[in-house]
Design a protein around this motif. Structure first.
Motif, short mmCIF file in Angstrom:
data_model
loop_
_atom_site.label_atom_id
_atom_site.label_comp_id
_atom_site.label_asym_id
_atom_site.label_seq_id
_atom_site.Cartn_x
_atom_site.Cartn_y
_atom_site.Cartn_z
N MET A 1 42.94 0.18 35.30
CA MET A 1 42.10 0.52 34.14
C MET A 1 42.86 0.39 32.82
SD MET A 1 39.09 1.18 35.17
CE MET A 1 38.40 2.09 33.81
N ALA A 2 44.21 0.48 32.88
CA ALA A 2 44.99 0.46 31.65
C ALA A 2 44.79 -0.84 30.89
CB ALA A 2 46.47 0.67 31.97
N GLY A 3 44.53 -1.94 31.60
CA GLY A 3 44.39 -3.23 30.92
C GLY A 3 43.00 -3.48 30.37
N ARG A 4 42.02 -2.65 30.71
CA ARG A 4 40.63 -2.93 30.33
C ARG A 4 40.39 -2.97 28.82
NH1 ARG A 4 35.67 -3.50 32.16
NH2 ARG A 4 33.92 -2.56 31.07
N PRO A 5 40.90 -1.99 28.03
CA PRO A 5 40.64 -2.05 26.60
C PRO A 5 41.13 -3.35 25.97
CG PRO A 5 41.46 0.11 27.21
CD PRO A 5 41.61 -0.77 28.42
N ARG A 6 42.29 -3.83 26.40
CA ARG A 6 42.81 -5.08 25.87
C ARG A 6 41.88 -6.24 26.24
NH1 ARG A 6 45.23 -6.48 21.77
NH2 ARG A 6 46.38 -4.55 22.04
N THR A 7 41.35 -6.24 27.45
CA THR A 7 40.44 -7.30 27.86
C THR A 7 39.17 -7.29 27.02
OG1 THR A 7 41.26 -7.19 30.12
CG2 THR A 7 39.13 -8.22 29.80
N VAL A 8 38.64 -6.12 26.75
CA VAL A 8 37.44 -5.99 25.93
C VAL A 8 37.72 -6.47 24.51
CG1 VAL A 8 35.82 -4.35 24.90
CG2 VAL A 8 36.48 -4.11 27.30
N ARG A 11 37.92 -10.26 24.37
CA ARG A 11 36.60 -10.88 24.44
C ARG A 11 35.91 -10.77 23.08
NH1 ARG A 11 31.33 -9.30 25.76
NH2 ARG A 11 31.94 -7.19 26.34
N ALA A 12 36.01 -9.60 22.47
CA ALA A 12 35.40 -9.41 21.15
C ALA A 12 36.04 -10.35 20.13
CB ALA A 12 35.58 -7.96 20.70
N TYR A 13 37.36 -10.48 20.20
CA TYR A 13 38.08 -11.38 19.30
C TYR A 13 37.58 -12.82 19.45
CZ TYR A 13 41.96 -14.45 17.91
OH TYR A 13 42.71 -15.46 17.38
N SER A 14 37.46 -13.28 20.68
CA SER A 14 37.03 -14.65 20.93
C SER A 14 35.61 -14.88 20.43
CB SER A 14 37.10 -14.97 22.43
OG SER A 14 38.44 -14.92 22.88
N GLU A 15 34.72 -13.92 20.69
CA GLU A 15 33.32 -14.08 20.29
C GLU A 15 33.17 -14.07 18.77
OE1 GLU A 15 30.58 -14.68 22.03
OE2 GLU A 15 31.68 -14.79 23.93
N ILE A 16 33.87 -13.14 18.11
CA ILE A 16 33.75 -13.05 16.66
C ILE A 16 34.40 -14.27 16.00
CG2 ILE A 16 34.38 -11.72 14.61
CD1 ILE A 16 34.39 -9.22 16.48
N LYS A 17 35.54 -14.70 16.52
CA LYS A 17 36.21 -15.86 15.94
C LYS A 17 35.32 -17.10 16.08
CE LYS A 17 40.61 -18.33 15.87
NZ LYS A 17 42.00 -18.38 16.40
N LYS A 18 34.65 -17.24 17.21
CA LYS A 18 33.76 -18.38 17.40
C LYS A 18 32.66 -18.37 16.35
CE LYS A 18 30.75 -20.65 20.80
NZ LYS A 18 30.21 -20.60 22.17
N LYS A 19 32.12 -17.19 16.04
CA LYS A 19 31.06 -17.08 15.04
C LYS A 19 31.58 -17.45 13.65
CE LYS A 19 28.32 -13.64 17.53
NZ LYS A 19 27.17 -14.55 17.71
N VAL A 20 32.85 -17.11 13.39
CA VAL A 20 33.45 -17.48 12.11
C VAL A 20 33.64 -19.00 12.05
CG1 VAL A 20 35.53 -17.31 10.70
CG2 VAL A 20 34.58 -15.26 11.75
N THR A 45 35.35 0.50 18.61
CA THR A 45 36.81 0.42 18.48
C THR A 45 37.37 -0.96 18.80
OG1 THR A 45 37.09 2.79 18.90
CG2 THR A 45 39.01 1.37 19.30
N PRO A 46 37.06 -1.56 19.97
CA PRO A 46 37.60 -2.90 20.22
C PRO A 46 37.07 -3.95 19.24
CG PRO A 46 36.06 -2.28 21.95
CD PRO A 46 36.34 -1.05 21.14
N ALA A 47 35.84 -3.76 18.74
CA ALA A 47 35.30 -4.69 17.75
C ALA A 47 36.13 -4.64 16.47
CB ALA A 47 33.84 -4.38 17.46
N ARG A 48 36.48 -3.43 16.05
CA ARG A 48 37.30 -3.28 14.84
C ARG A 48 38.72 -3.80 15.08
NH1 ARG A 48 35.50 -0.30 10.63
NH2 ARG A 48 37.60 0.36 10.07
#
Length: 247
Positions: A1-8, A11-20, A45-48
């Protein structure tokens, strides 16, 4: 579970960067981090965290007074500085790759080159911009200089936004045929120079390729499709960009 926040967050980083990169988040526009998190089905939090990562890359700007974010606009001085840095780094990388690249590296470059060719053949602006940037990031990594590679990645991130716009995102595809012939010629001849370990030829072709991209951008900014651009201020935000006129 420790790695889950980083994975989220990733994913948010990739999706937002693609939109940019594809101008779904237009230059200069305000980013609603709460709305983005809801759209992505994640917490705020992960979005920010993803947005702050994009701030560190220079693609997003944080407004501490309003505690908000907006997509970094591009103006004339930004473009001038971008291409100045692009020219210096591309020529230096060209020389180093010609000296240091081995047979395995050439194979990787040819494979990356073929992805650009396929994207052009299929007339897909997003893939043309992303595969072109991917090829040149690979090229930078093969130079064997981490400082130059980091600089090149930043340059190609910013260039990818421009590339999407000028490689068909808001341009009639049939007007780009000659440009893409020259792009493919530069890529092929540059990789040949690397394979032949010819740093002088590689530096010359790399510089020529930057000028080709620069000229395409400025031609786009002065043609009829970009006639409403106010060159005295922000370039891209003054265009009424929307999904309807980019498709």
């Amino acid at each position: 579970m420790a790695g889950r926040p980083r994975t989220v967050m990733e994913r948010a980083y990739s999706e937002i960067k693609k939109k940019v990169m594809t101008l779904q988040l237009a230059p200069g526009s305000v980013i609603d981090d709460l709305g983005l998190s809801e759209m992505l089905g994640i917490s705020r939090t992960p979005a920010r965290e993803a947005l702050f990562r994009l701030v560190s890359e220079g693609l997003v700007v944080s407004d501490p007074d309003r505690r908000g974010f907006f997509v970094k606009p591009l103006d004339i001085q930004d473009l001038s500085s971008l291409f100045e840095a692009h020219m210096v780094s591309a020529r230096a990388i060209g020389r180093l790759v010609a000296v240091r690249c081995n047979a395995a590296g050439i194979v990787k470059l040819r494979k990356a080159e073929s992805k650009v060719i396929r994207a052009i053949e299929h007339a897909r602006p997003e893939e043309v911009a992303s595969s072109n940037a991917e090829l040149h990031r690979l090229e930078a990594s093969l130079a064997g200089n981490g400082y130059l590679a980091n600089l090149a990645c930043s340059i190609h991130d910013h260039g990818q936004r421009l590339g999407y716009l000028a490689f068909g995102g808001a341009t009639a595809w049939d007007t780009l045929e000659q440009h893409f012939i020259e792009v493919q010629k530069d890529h092929s001849e540059l990789i040949d120079a690397y394979e032949n370990h010819d740093p002088d030829a590689a530096e010359g072709i790399a510089g020529r390729h930057v000028l080709l991209f620069r000229n395409r951008i400025f031609n786009f900014l002065t043609d009829d499709t970009a006639g409403s651009i106010n060159l005295g201020g922000d370039i891209l935000p003054s265009m009424q960009l929307s999904r309807s006129n980019l498709e």
